[in-house]
Design an enzyme around this catalytic site. Structure first.
Site, short mmCIF file in Angstrom:
data_model
loop_
_atom_site.label_atom_id
_atom_site.label_comp_id
_atom_site.label_asym_id
_atom_site.label_seq_id
_atom_site.Cartn_x
_atom_site.Cartn_y
_atom_site.Cartn_z
N SER A 1 0.83 -1.21 0.00
CA SER A 1 0.00 0.00 0.00
C SER A 1 0.87 1.25 0.00
O SER A 1 2.00 1.26 0.47
CB SER A 1 -0.91 0.02 1.24
OG SER A 1 -1.75 -1.09 1.28
N1 SAH Z 1 -0.91 -4.37 4.08
C1 SAH Z 1 -0.27 -4.81 2.87
C2 SAH Z 1 -1.18 -4.55 1.70
C3 SAH Z 1 -1.16 -5.65 0.73
S1 SAH Z 1 -2.39 -5.58 -0.54
C4 SAH Z 1 1.08 -4.17 2.70
O1 SAH Z 1 1.36 -3.18 3.40
O2 SAH Z 1 1.89 -4.65 1.90
C5 SAH Z 1 -3.69 -6.55 0.13
C6 SAH Z 1 -3.39 -7.97 0.49
O3 SAH Z 1 -4.62 -8.59 0.88
C7 SAH Z 1 -2.85 -8.84 -0.65
O4 SAH Z 1 -1.63 -9.41 -0.25
C8 SAH Z 1 -3.92 -9.90 -0.85
O5 SAH Z 1 -3.41 -11.18 -1.21
C9 SAH Z 1 -4.58 -9.94 0.51
N2 SAH Z 1 -5.95 -10.47 0.55
C10 SAH Z 1 -6.96 -10.29 -0.35
N3 SAH Z 1 -8.07 -10.95 0.05
C11 SAH Z 1 -7.75 -11.55 1.24
C12 SAH Z 1 -8.46 -12.39 2.15
N4 SAH Z 1 -9.74 -12.76 1.93
N5 SAH Z 1 -7.83 -12.83 3.25
C13 SAH Z 1 -6.53 -12.48 3.51
N6 SAH Z 1 -5.81 -11.71 2.68
C14 SAH Z 1 -6.40 -11.24 1.57
#
Ligand code: SAH
Length: 215
Positions: A64
């Site tokens: 993000s």
């Molecule tokens: N907080 C992270 C943001 C990653 S983007 C950072 O700082 O890097 C969002 C993430 O949510 C992705 O890695 C994706 O695989 C995950 N995601 C999407 N749906 C999900 C679910 N149902 N359960 C767990 N993770 C999920």
């Protein structure tokens, strides 16, 4: 890869930038100033680590934007020792920011590759949240209720299980919308049966998907 004076200087500039964009909580700014974001990025993007942008982290996902991480952290008003459930570990960067705020963090990721990578990275830096490979739509009821819940992917609606796992007096932040754009939505649990919902502007996230990638 080390954390150098150059990286620290770039981080201070990033903190100034997100302060100017409206982040006022000094503990949040301090956490952003402390966590070496470049250590959470793929090698091809390391030189951009202190730009206020999202970047690919593999498996079609993104780390993000720092402003967004700060915004979600600030709106939750994280206090030391609070139990925080994070949905979407991704790179682990947001997890590290929550841990720097003094929270006890429970973090769930549905992509096996990212779960393993973030776990290894965070542990190598001395960060020890509770890691789970699973479907964040379901939350993690066995460790709940949580004071705060942070969803880092865009959902068509707020998952009901997460509202159930929120403690009375707790706050949940979740981007709600379609694949194009989402509205940052804050849920405050007023009592066992009452919630208050407020909206806090448009953002763009990768989608919250059901199930795991099954690997
Ligand atoms: N907080 C992270 C943001 C990653 S983007 C950072 O700082 O890097 C969002 C993430 O949510 C992705 O890695 C994706 O695989 C995950 N995601 C999407 N749906 C999900 C679910 N149902 N359960 C767990 N993770 C999920």
């Amino acid at each position: 890869m080390q954390d150098t004076y150059r990286h620290k200087g770039l981080r201070r500039n990033l903190v100034d930038e997100i302060r100017q964009k409206g982040i006022t909580n000094s503990k949040v700014l301090e956490a952003i100033n402390t966590v070496p974001r470049h250590l959470f990025m793929d090698s091809g993007f390391i030189n951009f680590a202190y730009k206020d942008s999202a970047f690919p982290i593999g498996a079609g996902q993104t780390i993000s934007q720092p402003y967004t991480v700060a915004f979600q952290t600030q709106i939750l008003d994280i206090q030391p020792l609070e139990k925080v459930l994070e949905i979407g570990t991704g790179s682990g960067y947001q997890t590290a920011v929550l841990l720097e705020m003094g929270a006890k963090v429970y973090t769930i990721e549905r992509q096996k590759e990212l779960y393993l990578k973030a776990k290894a990275q965070l542990e190598s830096m001395g960060y020890h949240p509770h890691f789970f490979y699973g479907d964040g739509y379901l939350g993690m009821p066995s460790y709940g209720p949580y004071n705060k819940i942070l969803v880092t992917a865009g959902a068509p609606e707020i998952p009901e299980a997460l509202i159930e796992q929120l403690q009375v007096g707790g706050k949940l932040i979740c981007p709600v919308g379609d694949n194009q754009t989402q509205v940052m939505t804050l849920v405050e649990k007023i009592s066992e049966s009452d919630i208050k919902i407020t909206k806090h502007g448009n953002f763009i996230f990768v989608p919250l998907l059901k199930g795991t990638n099954g690997k």
